[in-house]
Enzyme design. Sequence first.
Site, mmCIF file in Angstrom:
data_model
loop_
_atom_site.group_PDB
_atom_site.id
_atom_site.type_symbol
_atom_site.label_atom_id
_atom_site.label_comp_id
_atom_site.label_asym_id
_atom_site.label_seq_id
_atom_site.Cartn_x
_atom_site.Cartn_y
_atom_site.Cartn_z
ATOM 1 C CG HIS A 202 51.434 5.895 1.873
ATOM 2 N ND1 HIS A 202 50.081 5.687 1.994
ATOM 3 C CD2 HIS A 202 51.598 7.214 1.596
ATOM 4 C CE1 HIS A 202 49.449 6.835 1.813
ATOM 5 N NE2 HIS A 202 50.339 7.777 1.571
ATOM 6 C CG ASP A 283 47.583 8.022 -4.173
ATOM 7 O OD1 ASP A 283 48.058 9.123 -3.837
ATOM 8 O OD2 ASP A 283 46.997 7.267 -3.372
#
Length: 879
Positions: A202, A283
């Site tokens: 992230h 993702d």
Amino acid sequence: MMTEQNNSAMAPWSEDELRAKVGQLFIVGFHGHIASEDIRTLITIHKVGAVILFLRNVSTATQLTELTTSLQEIAAASGHEQGLFIAIDQENGLVTRIKPPVAAQLPGSMALGATGDASNAFKIASATAETLKAFGINMNYAPIADVNSEPKNPVIGVRSPSDDPETVGRFVSAQVKGLSEGGILPCVKHFPGHGDTAVDSHFGLPVIAKSKAELDACELIPFRRAVVEGVESVMTAHIAMPGIGDPSLGEDHPSKKVPASLNSDAIKILRDEMKFDGMIVSDCLEMDGVRATFGTEKGAVMALKAGTDCAMICHTMSTQVGAIEQVVQAVKSGELSQEAIRLSVNRVRNLKVKYGIRAPLVAQEMWRIRDTNSRNTRQAGLAADIYAKSTTVVRSEPGSIPISSHTMNTKLVFVSPGKTPVGGGAVESGEEKTREPYTPASYIDLIQVHNPGAIDVRFHDGFKLSREEEKHIADSDVIIFATRNASLSPYQKDLGLSLGKKYGNKLIVVATCDPYDFLEEKAEIKNYITIYEPTIPAFKAAVDIIFGIAKSRGSLPVGAPPVKHAIRGLTTSNEDFEHLLQMWKTIFPKWPIERSRMQKLLRQPSGRHYIHEKGFCLSFLTDGPHGKIAAVGVLSEYRGNGLGTAFMKKAQAELRSMARANGDGELKSLEIGSVFPRFWPQVPIDFPQEFKDFFLHSGFHKSTAPTARDLYRDIRGPVAPLETLERVSKMNLKFSPWSPELYEECMTKQRANFRQIGWVNAYETLAARNQHHEVMVAFDPDTNAQIGWTLMCSHSVIISDAFAFLPLMPSKEKTGLIACVGVDESARGKGVGLALQVKAMEHMRERGIEGVCIDWVVIRGFYERLGFEVCWEYEGYQW
């Protein structure tokens, strides 16, 4: 892999067709509890085919169902041919998007792993599917197939079932089965494996510097098993894996820094090696692992170009639209081929058909809302039972757990970390971070049920305990200290160690998330409980154990050193041979092999064999190079301990090393079975299912090709039906056994006509032993040229010695072998092969042979015309 291809093979799509197809390949998120203008625009104008929901989109059961229904209605009204994939990350445990009271809190993956029983994972996945389906959600980005092999992993941790790849594989398979059977499309993640990194994708691009062989031995195991067992969707990870690319390129080459989600080398492992033809999704491309390095919009093009089917962009409308536009332009320019887009759209469409995705969701589904309370109550009961099975007392001092029976009079202090503000990063989803260093304030309520006078002490990073708090702790009889990821939070770790040194046995530590917090600090922390997630039901299970309401039943699913099996190479000693022979008789009682034959089989130079006190493995490297694992046997009382898996890994590694050492490069194939010498050519279809499941769980695919058969015929009477014998007698052919002077012509034509593994080798072996007469040759009578050949071996010749089970045929030691029946290309289709076999069997009968085996037959009907019947049948398992 479809990348930059010539679009001329297909007529160009119209603008509307192109945009409709590209839209189907995007997964988008939005903000709010109702369909916002942004999401309406994305569905109606940009034709996106999938929507992902977060906690930010959920408030009540009614609201959630109305939201999903409205999304499907918007899609139907705007001309979508199929409904939307409405997806969510309902992993349970630490990552739960639909929380109580909307849905029951269910255990996450590591809590399930701690039960040691994969059936619990199936039950929870089935319950999850029931909940999602009731709310109009049809896809779940779960389960996690990452192996948490790095304790300091900032993003996976307890989201994984274990640090053991085989355990992860078992639990992932159970979860996939539970979701899919419940009508929800599961998506395993994060391929090729996010477990061995200390960087969160992230907020950065993690690098896993492992070789492909190392990935095969760990990260890829759960994914390989999931693919073999039929998982239909896989999510890729934003992690760089330089070891999977071209080994000739330097570490600084740009391709080594491309994340797997955008990297064709990673996608090829799925598509080409694992034979996965399901849907691959990225993702979220707004994570810094992509956004900060390549940019989200460009990343979408790169992902599809690498072979990904669907690009996920979860948060920002302008970025979502920009990425769609860049993909459209990439197709128009030829950077992305129409064919690649077509294949991806078909994968999406086929899964929507299979899972009944329709637009809109019919109103009759709304009745399920009324059942929310009863469903939640029922599922909470299931969850409580599994939380009780997972909670683990890692260690305790005698008399410390459970605490005194005079609980109400016990002076008890509960110490836990309070919430401290944390900074942001990347693009925020509005979700709670998985690595937050605080526990719920309501934990004290669960303790005060048993001890109303329990004192609650909350501590914070950068702040010392007050004198009053320290006095409460000092005056207490029992201290319960809850931590959350103390292994990554020095202030929690320091306080825990300080309390442990000062108060010893009266301190009970409960690690509410990662089990690593005080796993190694045995001297300081005497009483240590792990619950694997900071949810209220999980902590209640620990409280029940502390106060003697329940007993601990969980087992630590991480931290155990890998089992070292004493596997070694099989030697030529009599001791090793006798031990292997006895184990063979015990494990395969229906397939006995006489002593002398087994010795000859094991002496083949191409073999690599391994032995253990409780099992063995036989493997061979054949020309090509092709690896064959001929047999794996483990005594029944020792199964389930990983020995069979260890044998398989050892054999695979050694076969690969042999191929490279021989100068052949990498293995071209790896299969269960054998060629020459021959045990079983493939796996007997009547083997117990548990044997076949072992190969599947080890990552071998069951072949879709027709089964192979060993055929048998009694030749004591006529060797063929009368009409066949008459036909052969009228054919203008000559026949005679092979001889040394026929060698050169025979072998030249054999090599030109036949490339099967071991075929030519069989003829060369007979010639080397001066056993030419064990071959029948057919000749063109006009030119005297050789046009056909077949082995016609008696029981005692060198070729027959290489067949383990020939003596098990009905004619036993008088069984002959017909094999490698071949006809020159110039003479095919004229009955030469049929005639060869008739003449060979007549010759064999004259030599005293009573029955004939034809091995490894795939074609149907040909040999049956000669009266052959099936003796054994086999199915293929390939890596």
